[in-house]
Design an enzyme around this catalytic site. Sequence first.
Site: not given
Ligand SMILES: [Zn+2]
Length: 208
Positions: A15, A19-20, A101, A103, A198
Amino acid sequence: MRPMEAGRLHVIAGPMFAGKTEELLRRVHRARLAGLVVEVIGHRLDSRGGTDRLSTHTGRSTPARMLERAEQLRLPVRAEGPDSSDGPDFPLTPDIIAIDEAQFFGPSLVPAIEAQLDAGIQVEVAGLCVTYDGGPFEPLPTLMAMAEEVVKLTAVCTICGADAAFHMRLIADGASALEATAAQVGGIESYQARCRRHRRDAARSGAG
Ligand SMILES: [Zn+2]
């Protein structure tokens, strides 16, 4: 001519805030230390480093060719034999191509990468594999399926600090499509890393 080996595909996925790019540039740095020629490719939509550099949130940076379309990846010249020095303006056929990047390039990146691999070039690709609403984000899932190696990075959940495999878009319901698009490109403050719990809780309460 001796038949050459095909290149290997390595994918760094995750996501936002995982740190990609940092990991991609770490690999670029290591390969260059080993004397390999690395060409770094970014997308024009990524303006963090300006028009000719890739930069990370932590300040690492390297010159890069910023493209708009996957078709602009140079055709590999190594397969054409001894005359390859007459080829494109890039002085050396790279040993490795590093693409960030991914995508942004869309599905046409897949055949463009396959052409590089067929020509014996190693390809390192970093990109988002998940959309802000938790779905697969092509072409990363396809590239992950094709790869010799996949590294899946996580971010840190902004609510609880757990490993976050997702990011959420925090944007008012009334925002226009244009504002949403602009936020998607540059607005880091409009997104948050979230753990599974979350992300789920926020989705249930109607946010995101
Ligand atoms: Zn969480």
